[in-house]
Enzyme design. Structure first.
Site, PDB file in Angstrom:
ATOM      1  N   ARG A  44       0.816  -1.217   0.000  1.00 31.31           N
ATOM      2  CA  ARG A  44       0.000   0.000   0.000  1.00 31.31           C
ATOM      3  C   ARG A  44       0.852   1.271   0.000  1.00 31.31           C
ATOM      4  O   ARG A  44       0.456   2.279  -0.585  1.00 31.31           O
ATOM      5  CB  ARG A  44      -0.977  -0.058   1.164  1.00 31.31           C
ATOM      6  CG  ARG A  44      -2.155  -0.960   0.809  1.00 31.31           C
ATOM      7  CD  ARG A  44      -2.806  -1.615   1.991  1.00 31.31           C
ATOM      8  NE  ARG A  44      -3.934  -2.428   1.543  1.00 31.31           N
ATOM      9  CZ  ARG A  44      -3.811  -3.640   0.999  1.00 31.31           C
ATOM     10  NH1 ARG A  44      -2.606  -4.173   0.839  1.00 31.31           N
ATOM     11  NH2 ARG A  44      -4.871  -4.316   0.602  1.00 31.31           N
ATOM     12  N   ASP A 155     -15.812   8.032  10.036  1.00 30.18           N
ATOM     13  CA  ASP A 155     -14.669   7.170   9.758  1.00 30.18           C
ATOM     14  C   ASP A 155     -13.470   8.038   9.425  1.00 30.18           C
ATOM     15  O   ASP A 155     -13.616   9.175   8.955  1.00 30.18           O
ATOM     16  CB  ASP A 155     -14.973   6.217   8.600  1.00 30.18           C
ATOM     17  CG  ASP A 155     -14.093   4.977   8.616  1.00 30.18           C
ATOM     18  OD1 ASP A 155     -14.572   3.911   9.020  1.00 30.18           O
ATOM     19  OD2 ASP A 155     -12.909   5.087   8.237  1.00 30.18           O
TER      20      ASP A 155
END
Length: 292
Positions: A44, A155
């Site tokens: 990532r 979030d």
């Protein structure tokens, strides 16, 4: 060009680079990545570096400087785990509609308090949890007809918030949704994908939040119920305690906190009172004037 010197895309992070990224992520989110997550992080981080010229050192310098918040948010989005589906750990929604909400509503009526019942879902990921709360209230709680309820979903990952607001889900997210709820609240949009009705989507307020960021969490106050499930397991002791204190601050006195089945607030902080309901354990912020 080699990642070990300048960070070319496709290679493996050096031990020093992995340590620098891990420390930055921990300070930013409270999430601690162990050595067993090395491949996950490498992959990532490479994705982020690729979009910023392919040089790790230049990318990390920009990340650390904080001049462009998009660089930081991209890494957070890439490293955030978002595993969820509708009606997960459904017994907790049973507790909500059978015990917790009726009790809160009765107390409001007794006090002649017209304040809306407020529910927070954090982290909400792609929206299945806050939408599950709304669906259970609409289908299984008669009190919804006479109670004003606000649901806020938050979030740290801005990408999943966009998906949540879209309200479109595939078979994995939908596998526990019974036919009656599918027919009432969803429309098929092709193949095995479904879109939640606009009325339900528009009933949820979505926003960003990092539960380890005390300054940011000060804007979350006076909630009657907080769902914070299956995230504290990714934190170390310090981050878990900080998150617990921030969740405590988000609740009204007497408010209830729902954690995931593998999480126990009793092992993190003594500030909440464990409450055993017929369907399982929840945690409560002590009411004003309560004694041990």
């Amino acid at each position: 060009m080699n990642l070990s010197t300048t960070g070319a895309v496709g290679g493996q992070l050096t031990d020093a680079q992995f340590a620098r990224v891990r420390e930055w992520v921990y300070r930013r989110t409270g999430i601690q990545f162990g050595d067993n997550k090395r491949y996950f992080v490498d992959k990532r981080v490479n994705s982020c570096v690729r979009e910023h010229g392919g040089d790790f050192n230049l990318w990390f310098a920009s990340l650390r400087a904080g001049a462009d918040e998009r660089v930081a948010q991209q890494l957070v989005n890439e490293l955030t785990v978002n595993e969820t589906y509708f009606l997960r750990e459904d017994h907790q929604f049973d507790s909500l509609v059978r015990t917790v909400l009726p009790g809160i509503a009765a107390a409001r009526r007794a006090q002649r308090d017209a304040t809306p019942i407020r529910i927070l879902s954090v982290p909400c990921s792609t929206g299945e949890e806050p939408y599950s709360i709304a669906l259970r209230l609409l289908s299984d709680w008669p009190g919804i007809e006479e109670s004003d309820v606000e649901i806020v979903a938050a979030d740290i990952d801005t990408r999943v918030l966009e998906l949540a607001q879209r309200g479109e889900y595939g078979a994995r997210s939908m596998h526990r949704v019974p036919p009656a709820l599918r027919n009432r609240f969803f429309e098929r949009i092709g193949g095995d994908r479904h879109r939640l009705s606009a009325d339900v989507r528009e009933a949820i307020e979505f926003t960003t939040a990092n539960i380890c960021d005390t300054a940011q969490m000060r804007s979350f106050r006076a909630f009657d119920v907080v769902f914070c499930r299956n995230v504290l397991i990714y934190f170390d002791e310090i981050s878990s305690r900080r998150a617990a204190e921030n969740l405590f601050g988000a609740l009204r006195p007497g408010g209830f906190l729902f954690l995931g089945h593998s999480e126990s607030m009793s092992r993190i902080s003594p500030i909440f009172d464990p409450v055993r309901l017929p369907e399982g354990i929840v945690y409560q912020r002590p009411a004003i004037g309560a004694t041990a």
